[in-house]
Each structure stands twice: as structure tokens, then as C-alpha cells.
Design an enzyme around this catalytic site. Structure first.
Site, mmCIF file in Angstrom:
data_model
loop_
_atom_site.group_PDB
_atom_site.id
_atom_site.type_symbol
_atom_site.label_atom_id
_atom_site.label_comp_id
_atom_site.label_asym_id
_atom_site.label_seq_id
_atom_site.Cartn_x
_atom_site.Cartn_y
_atom_site.Cartn_z
ATOM 1 N N TYR A 22 0.829 -1.222 0.000
ATOM 2 C CA TYR A 22 0.000 0.000 0.000
ATOM 3 C C TYR A 22 0.863 1.272 0.000
ATOM 4 N N CYS A 23 1.727 1.420 0.987
ATOM 5 C CA CYS A 23 2.566 2.632 1.028
ATOM 6 C C CYS A 23 3.693 2.548 0.000
ATOM 7 N N LEU A 44 6.078 -10.489 -2.525
ATOM 8 C CA LEU A 44 4.633 -10.628 -2.770
ATOM 9 C C LEU A 44 3.917 -11.401 -1.671
ATOM 10 N N THR A 155 6.848 2.952 13.474
ATOM 11 C CA THR A 155 5.443 3.234 13.759
ATOM 12 C C THR A 155 5.304 4.081 15.009
ATOM 13 N N SER A 190 1.488 -4.816 20.582
ATOM 14 C CA SER A 190 1.170 -6.041 19.823
ATOM 15 C C SER A 190 2.532 -6.621 19.432
ATOM 16 N N TYR A 192 3.413 -7.271 16.530
ATOM 17 C CA TYR A 192 3.844 -6.473 15.376
ATOM 18 C C TYR A 192 4.523 -5.179 15.827
ATOM 19 N N HIS A 193 3.814 -4.388 16.662
ATOM 20 C CA HIS A 193 4.393 -3.099 17.063
ATOM 21 C C HIS A 193 5.736 -3.315 17.780
ATOM 22 N N LYS A 196 8.803 -3.542 15.589
ATOM 23 C CA LYS A 196 9.349 -2.241 15.161
ATOM 24 C C LYS A 196 10.285 -1.672 16.227
ATOM 25 N N GLN A 219 5.673 6.256 11.599
ATOM 26 C CA GLN A 219 4.476 6.688 10.880
ATOM 27 C C GLN A 219 3.221 6.397 11.693
ATOM 28 N N VAL A 222 -2.195 5.381 8.182
ATOM 29 C CA VAL A 222 -2.339 5.998 6.858
ATOM 30 C C VAL A 222 -3.780 5.825 6.360
ATOM 31 N N ARG A 252 -11.363 1.766 6.948
ATOM 32 C CA ARG A 252 -12.447 0.825 7.247
ATOM 33 C C ARG A 252 -13.779 1.562 7.424
ATOM 34 N N THR A 264 -17.434 0.400 13.266
ATOM 35 C CA THR A 264 -16.995 -0.498 14.344
ATOM 36 C C THR A 264 -16.017 0.198 15.281
ATOM 37 N N VAL A 338 -5.917 -5.269 23.695
ATOM 38 C CA VAL A 338 -5.632 -4.771 25.041
ATOM 39 C C VAL A 338 -4.935 -3.426 24.853
HETATM 40 P P1 NAD Z 1 1.688 -3.736 2.977
HETATM 41 O O1 NAD Z 1 1.453 -5.035 3.660
HETATM 42 O O2 NAD Z 1 0.640 -3.223 2.043
HETATM 43 O O3 NAD Z 1 3.075 -3.786 2.180
HETATM 44 C C1 NAD Z 1 4.222 -4.410 2.676
HETATM 45 C C2 NAD Z 1 4.938 -5.054 1.482
HETATM 46 O O4 NAD Z 1 6.159 -5.668 1.940
HETATM 47 C C3 NAD Z 1 4.110 -6.154 0.811
HETATM 48 O O5 NAD Z 1 4.030 -5.948 -0.573
HETATM 49 C C4 NAD Z 1 4.868 -7.438 1.172
HETATM 50 O O6 NAD Z 1 4.742 -8.433 0.169
HETATM 51 C C5 NAD Z 1 6.296 -6.938 1.350
HETATM 52 N N1 NAD Z 1 7.127 -7.773 2.254
HETATM 53 C C6 NAD Z 1 6.839 -8.165 3.516
HETATM 54 N N2 NAD Z 1 7.822 -8.936 4.005
HETATM 55 C C7 NAD Z 1 8.773 -9.027 3.038
HETATM 56 C C8 NAD Z 1 10.021 -9.710 2.940
HETATM 57 N N3 NAD Z 1 10.492 -10.459 3.943
HETATM 58 N N4 NAD Z 1 10.735 -9.599 1.787
HETATM 59 C C9 NAD Z 1 10.267 -8.849 0.747
HETATM 60 N N5 NAD Z 1 9.087 -8.185 0.795
HETATM 61 C C10 NAD Z 1 8.340 -8.283 1.924
HETATM 62 O O7 NAD Z 1 1.980 -2.653 4.127
HETATM 63 P P2 NAD Z 1 1.895 -1.040 4.078
HETATM 64 O O8 NAD Z 1 0.592 -0.631 4.649
HETATM 65 O O9 NAD Z 1 2.289 -0.554 2.756
HETATM 66 O O10 NAD Z 1 3.022 -0.675 5.134
HETATM 67 C C11 NAD Z 1 4.363 -0.498 4.690
HETATM 68 C C12 NAD Z 1 5.255 -0.165 5.878
HETATM 69 O O11 NAD Z 1 4.781 1.025 6.506
HETATM 70 C C13 NAD Z 1 5.270 -1.240 6.945
HETATM 71 O O12 NAD Z 1 6.573 -1.369 7.461
HETATM 72 C C14 NAD Z 1 4.331 -0.704 8.003
HETATM 73 O O13 NAD Z 1 4.689 -1.175 9.264
HETATM 74 C C15 NAD Z 1 4.542 0.788 7.882
HETATM 75 N N6 NAD Z 1 3.353 1.545 8.320
HETATM 76 C C16 NAD Z 1 2.142 1.378 7.682
HETATM 77 C C17 NAD Z 1 1.033 2.106 8.117
HETATM 78 C C18 NAD Z 1 -0.330 1.968 7.491
HETATM 79 O O14 NAD Z 1 -1.295 2.578 8.018
HETATM 80 N N7 NAD Z 1 -0.507 1.243 6.406
HETATM 81 C C19 NAD Z 1 1.176 2.994 9.193
HETATM 82 C C20 NAD Z 1 2.428 3.128 9.811
HETATM 83 C C21 NAD Z 1 3.511 2.396 9.366
HETATM 84 N N1 USQ Z 2 -9.978 0.588 15.760
HETATM 85 C C1 USQ Z 2 -11.338 0.652 16.001
HETATM 86 N N2 USQ Z 2 -12.170 0.107 15.089
HETATM 87 C C2 USQ Z 2 -11.737 -0.482 13.938
HETATM 88 C C3 USQ Z 2 -10.355 -0.541 13.694
HETATM 89 C C4 USQ Z 2 -9.494 -0.004 14.628
HETATM 90 O O1 USQ Z 2 -11.778 1.188 17.023
HETATM 91 O O2 USQ Z 2 -12.562 -0.956 13.163
HETATM 92 C C5 USQ Z 2 -9.023 1.188 16.730
HETATM 93 C C6 USQ Z 2 -7.989 0.213 17.261
HETATM 94 O O3 USQ Z 2 -8.466 -0.464 18.389
HETATM 95 C C7 USQ Z 2 -6.819 1.139 17.558
HETATM 96 C C8 USQ Z 2 -6.954 2.241 16.514
HETATM 97 O O4 USQ Z 2 -8.293 2.166 16.028
HETATM 98 O O5 USQ Z 2 -6.974 1.728 18.820
HETATM 99 C C9 USQ Z 2 -5.992 2.099 15.346
HETATM 100 O O6 USQ Z 2 -6.123 0.802 14.813
HETATM 101 P P1 USQ Z 2 -5.728 0.474 13.290
HETATM 102 O O7 USQ Z 2 -6.102 -0.928 12.996
HETATM 103 O O8 USQ Z 2 -6.227 1.541 12.406
HETATM 104 O O9 USQ Z 2 -4.139 0.682 13.320
HETATM 105 P P2 USQ Z 2 -2.984 -0.157 14.025
HETATM 106 O O10 USQ Z 2 -3.382 -1.505 14.431
HETATM 107 O O11 USQ Z 2 -2.376 0.719 15.065
HETATM 108 O O12 USQ Z 2 -1.961 -0.359 12.829
HETATM 109 C C10 USQ Z 2 -1.870 0.519 11.704
HETATM 110 C C11 USQ Z 2 -1.022 -0.183 10.647
HETATM 111 C C12 USQ Z 2 0.384 -0.410 11.207
HETATM 112 C C13 USQ Z 2 0.962 0.903 11.686
HETATM 113 C C14 USQ Z 2 0.044 1.594 12.675
HETATM 114 C C15 USQ Z 2 0.482 3.007 13.009
HETATM 115 O O13 USQ Z 2 -1.611 -1.417 10.279
HETATM 116 O O14 USQ Z 2 1.197 -0.963 10.194
HETATM 117 O O15 USQ Z 2 2.195 0.672 12.294
HETATM 118 O O16 USQ Z 2 -1.257 1.736 12.077
HETATM 119 S S1 USQ Z 2 0.210 3.415 14.711
HETATM 120 O O17 USQ Z 2 -1.197 3.171 15.031
HETATM 121 O O18 USQ Z 2 0.544 4.808 14.855
HETATM 122 O O19 USQ Z 2 1.069 2.558 15.489
#
Ligand code: NAD
Ligand code: USQ
Length: 404
Positions: A22-23, A44, A155, A190, A192-193, A196, A219, A222, A252, A264, A338
Site C-alpha cells: 500500500y505505502c 509478494l 510506527t 502487539s 507487530y508493534h 518495530k 508513521q 495511513v 475501514r 466499528t 488490550v
Molecule cells: P503492505 O502489507 O501493504 O506492504 C508491505 C509489502 O512488503 C508487501 O508488498 C509485502 O509483500 C512486502 N514484504 C513483507 N515482508 C517481506 C520480505 N520479507 N521480503 C520482501 N518483501 C516483503 O503494508 P503497508 O501498509 O504498505 O506498510 C508499509 C510499511 O509502513 C510497513 O513497514 C508498516 O509497518 C509501515 N506503516 C504502515 C502504516 C499503514 O497505516 N498502512 C502505518 C504506519 C507504518
Molecule cells: N480501531 C477501532 N475500530 C476499527 C479498527 C481499529 O476502534 O474498526 C481502533 C484500534 O483499536 C486502535 C486504533 O483504532 O486503537 C488504530 O487501529 P488500526 O487498525 O487503524 O491501526 P494499528 O493496528 O495501530 O496499525 C496501523 C497499521 C500499522 C501501523 C500503525 C500506526 O496497520 O502498520 O504501524 O497503524 S500506529 O497506530 O501509529 O502505530
């Protein structure tokens, strides 16, 4: 060949890891459009997660090969493609030796918090994929391209929700009469977090130990889908996730409003986070690349433009939906996570503004456009994917298939 570190550092060649996501997709096109030589590295796996979990993007997305052919036919510009896993060091080494990047933008991680909380296997996968992938990138820079600037997507969630203002990476503390500037405390919530946080520590250490130059972009969430470049042709369209695993809050809510599903809000809805438009993601990354960190410097930028609570987002989407004649309702869903549902939140975000970021703030017109976009594709929505089914407390060792 190694670059000559006495020459002024003008990056031209940018490797975008995760450039099919996506990004990453929006950023790769933006940088190519701005005249950088771009290579996408991606295995991919994100498309594979969708297949495994039975999910799909709201928007139809072309294969990476067709996306790049289309980009070339529309603009005449070529983006190189390396398909492979950055956890495979041999593959990553070959891409470095072949492409010789001046900057690496690293988006290539498993980025969903709920995905990392499905079961033990996904938790372990997430931390392995993210931590080892980043470690490999650091070794590749050291070995093959020591002046290459790492621009790493972190993040805002690394900081959690402390009861004090959040600074950009570092905080100056006076303790027992002595003062130091230290990394801001991390309280991720989490697996995941947390991955990072582990990445940030590894990057900070290698900047100190090996003189790597790095920027950690903490970030926020987004939103949005259109960027100038993805608008140029329908085959360049970006993905838009609305499901409960990969979909993020505002995206969403817009899709939910479009299909008549109640918004939601998890728990009390006071959860506050930093948010930004995807058009600002691409701008921020471009600014970070054009103004590289110094050798040995570990820079941290908080990359978001505004902060909102979930309740505030729901009310903004409700109002924007009503203007389009949609009847938008909100429900309170028992929080599957949580996390604090009522808390103080005030995060600094001035460093990217100082570098020249001109934010696209959340406006009626953006909400209108995102809602209309969601309405356009609403027949593709699988409403079974909307309610959350991953619980932070119920995660266990038993593998889950997550059938909705
Ligand atoms: P995304 O899942 O859409 O894209 C991630 C891409 O990385 C995918 O195309 C996937 O195939 C590739 N990838 C994953 N593991 C890999 C590996 N081992 N080798 C090669 N490619 C690999 O995610 P996104 O929403 O574009 O997020 C991109 C980055 O930005 C992430 O690091 C995410 O944590 C960070 N980020 C995203 C958001 C958000 O709201 N989307 C917010 C804050 C931070
Ligand atoms: N939330 C709701 N309802 C929903 C979805 C989410 O109330 O339907 C709440 C969640 O509980 C949370 C907040 O909204 O408190 C944000 O949740 P999210 O799913 O939008 O985002 P998050 O899980 O934090 O993760 C996303 C990206 C991740 C990135 C992160 C930035 O998937 O890759 O790192 O945003 S941040 O939130 O600043 O850590």
C-alpha cells in the site's frame, strides 16, 4: 563499488523494499515520477496473506508485472523489479550488488497488529520476518554500500500511550542531578508493534557501531488511496484494505459507511493515534531521501499530520456520509485488543514540517472522495470480513485459519 564518502551525497538510486504494498507502491511511483532511479524489491507475501486468510483489497489490483508495464507505457519510465525475500541474505546481496542503491526505503514487513496476534505461528513469523529482514538490510548496507541511507518505516505505536508528551525519538531527562538525551521509552502493544521497537534498537546500534546513516519514520495510521501517480491509469490503482486484519481505522469506516455496515468503534473509542493521508506518506519519504541522515546518525521523525480519537473519526465519517445521503450508524464492539481506551495523547511532529512537508489535512473533500471511491467498489465488499475475530487475550499455540 563503494561510494566515495568525501563527495557530497546526492541520492539518485532508490531501492523500495515492499514496493508492491500500500505505502510502497504509491512511494515507488512517486519517486520514479520525481526522477529517481527506482527498484522494487518484494516477495509478494502480502498477496499470499490475503489468499491464506480469504481477504481481498476493495480495489482490484493488477499483478506487479502489469503494474510496472503500465507505468512504463504511461510515463516512459522504467522501475526495476527484484522478486524475493529479504530474509534470504543471498538474494538481498545480489539485489544490492546489481542495483547499487544510494537509499533504501524499507516498507517490507508484516505490518498488521491483528495478524501478529492470530496465533503463535503468526507472532513468531512477524518478528522473524521483520527483525531478520531489517538486520539483513543493515548487513547489506555495511558490506556492499556503506554510504547508502536507510529510510526505515517504523510506527508511532512504538511509543504506546504514555501520560506525557511524546517526543520525536529522544527525550532529555534529568535524573539524580545528571542530564542525558535518551531514546524515548517504548511501550508497544502487539507483537507487530514490538517488532518495530526491536528494529529501532538494531538500527540505532549499527549507526553507532558501524556508522550507518538511518532515518526511522515513526508513521501514524495511513488513510486514503489516490496519489497523483496511481491516478494516471486504472492498472496503477493502489490496494485498499477494509477487513479486520489489514484494514485500518479511517479506511475501514469509509468502506463500512458505503455498504451500510455500522462503524466499528472498539471499546470506548477514546483511543487516539496520529493519522496521515497517503499523499503525505510519499511526500515524507521523498523529503527524508532528499535530506539524508549523516553517517552514524540515527534520526527519528514522527510521521503523521493530525491526531484523532476513534470516536472523532466515526463522527467525521457519519457527517460526511450524511451529506452523500448515506445513513451511517455506529456500534460499540467489545475491544478485541488490550489498549487504553481513554488516555492523554500529545505527540510532537515538527521535524518533517521543518524539512518542507506541506500536509494534506483531513478535509470534507477527502472524506467525500474516499466515500465515493468506496461506493464505486462496494459490490466487491465481503461484509463477513468486517467484524474483528482476532483477540489479544485468546491468542494461543493452536494454528488458526480465521474462517469468518
Ligand atoms: P503492505 O502489507 O501493504 O506492504 C508491505 C509489502 O512488503 C508487501 O508488498 C509485502 O509483500 C512486502 N514484504 C513483507 N515482508 C517481506 C520480505 N520479507 N521480503 C520482501 N518483501 C516483503 O503494508 P503497508 O501498509 O504498505 O506498510 C508499509 C510499511 O509502513 C510497513 O513497514 C508498516 O509497518 C509501515 N506503516 C504502515 C502504516 C499503514 O497505516 N498502512 C502505518 C504506519 C507504518
Ligand atoms: N480501531 C477501532 N475500530 C476499527 C479498527 C481499529 O476502534 O474498526 C481502533 C484500534 O483499536 C486502535 C486504533 O483504532 O486503537 C488504530 O487501529 P488500526 O487498525 O487503524 O491501526 P494499528 O493496528 O495501530 O496499525 C496501523 C497499521 C500499522 C501501523 C500503525 C500506526 O496497520 O502498520 O504501524 O497503524 S500506529 O497506530 O501509529 O502505530
Amino acid at each position: 563499488p563503494q561510494q566515495n564518502s568525501s563527495e557530497p551525497f546526492k541520492p539518485k538510486r532508490v531501492m523500495v523494499i515492499g514496493g508492491d504494498g500500500y505505502c510502497g507502491w504509491a512511494t515507488a511511483l512517486h519517486l520514479s515520477n520525481k526522477g529517481y532511479e527506482v527498484a522494487i524489491v518484494d516477495n509478494l507475501i502480502r498477496r499470499h496473506f490475503d489468499l491464506q486468510l480469504g481477504l481481498d483489497s476493495l480495489t482490484p489490483i493488477a499483478s506487479i508485472h502489469n503494474r510496472l508495464r503500465c507505468w512504463q507505457s504511461v510515463t516512459g519510465k522504467t522501475i526495476e523489479l527484484y522478486i524475493g525475500d529479504i530474509c534470504d541474505f543471498e538474494f538481498l546481496s545480489e539485489t544490492f550488488k546489481s542495483f547499487e542503491p544510494d537509499a533504501v526505503v524499507h516498507f517490507g514487513e508484516q505490518r498488521s497488529a491483528p495478524y501478529s496476534m492470530i496465533d503463535r505461528n503468526r507472532a513468531v513469523f512477524t518478528q522473524h520476518n521483520n527483525v531478520i529482514g531489517t538486520l539483513n538490510v543493515l548487513f547489506a548496507i555495511k558490506e556492499f554500500r556503506d554510504q547508502c541511507h536507510l529510510v526505515k518505516l517504523g510506527t508511532m505505536g512504538e511509543y504506546g500511550t504514555p501520560n506525557i508528551d511524546i517526543e520525536e525519538g529522544y527525550i532529555t531527562i534529568t535524573h539524580n542531578g545528571r542530564t542525558d538525551t535518551l531514546p524515548f521509552p517504548k511501550q508497544a502493544s502487539s507483537f507487530y508493534h514490538l517488532s518495530k521497537v526491536h528494529d529501532s534498537n538494531n538500527i540505532a546500534f549499527t549507526c553507532k557501531a558501524w556508522g550507518i546513516r538511518a532515518t526511522d519514520l515513526n508513521q501514524g495510521v495511513v488513510y486514503g488511496v489516490r496519489t497523483d501517480e496511481t491516478e494516471m491509469h486504472e492498472e496503477l490503482c493502489n490496494r485498499l484494505d477494509y477487513d479486520a486484519v489489514f484494514g485500518t481505522a479511517l479506511n475501514r469506516f469509509c468502506v463500512q459507511a458505503a455498504v451500510g455496515h455500522p462503524l466499528t468503534v472498539y471499546g470506548k473509542g477514546g483511543q487516539t493515534r496520529g493519522y496521515l493521508d497517503i499523499r503525505d506518506t510519499v511526500q515524507c519519504v521523498e523529503l527524508a531521501i532528499a535530506n539524508p541522515a549523516q553517517p552514524g546518525e540515527f534520526r527519528v521523525f514522527n510521521q503523521f499530520t493530525e491526531q484523532f480519537s476513534v470516536n472523532e473519526l466515526a463522527s467525521l465519517v457519519t457527517k460526511a456520509g450524511e451529506k452523500l445521503g448515506l445513513d451511517v450508524k455506529t456500534i460499540s464492539v467489545p475491544n478485541p485488543r488490550v489498549e487504553a481506551e481513554e488516555h492523554y495523547y500529545n505527540a510532537k511532529h515538527t521535524k518533517l514540517i521543518e524539512l518542507g512537508l506541506r500536509p494534506h489535512l483531513l478535509s470534507d473533500s477527502l472524506l467525500d472522495s474516499l466515500l465515493n471511491f468506496s461506493i464505486k467498489f462496494k459490490d466487491r465488499v465481503d461484509t463477513k470480513q468486517i467484524m474483528p475475530s482476532v483477540s489479544w487475550k485468546n491468542i494461543g499455540v493452536k494454528p488458526k485459519t480465521l474462517a469468518a
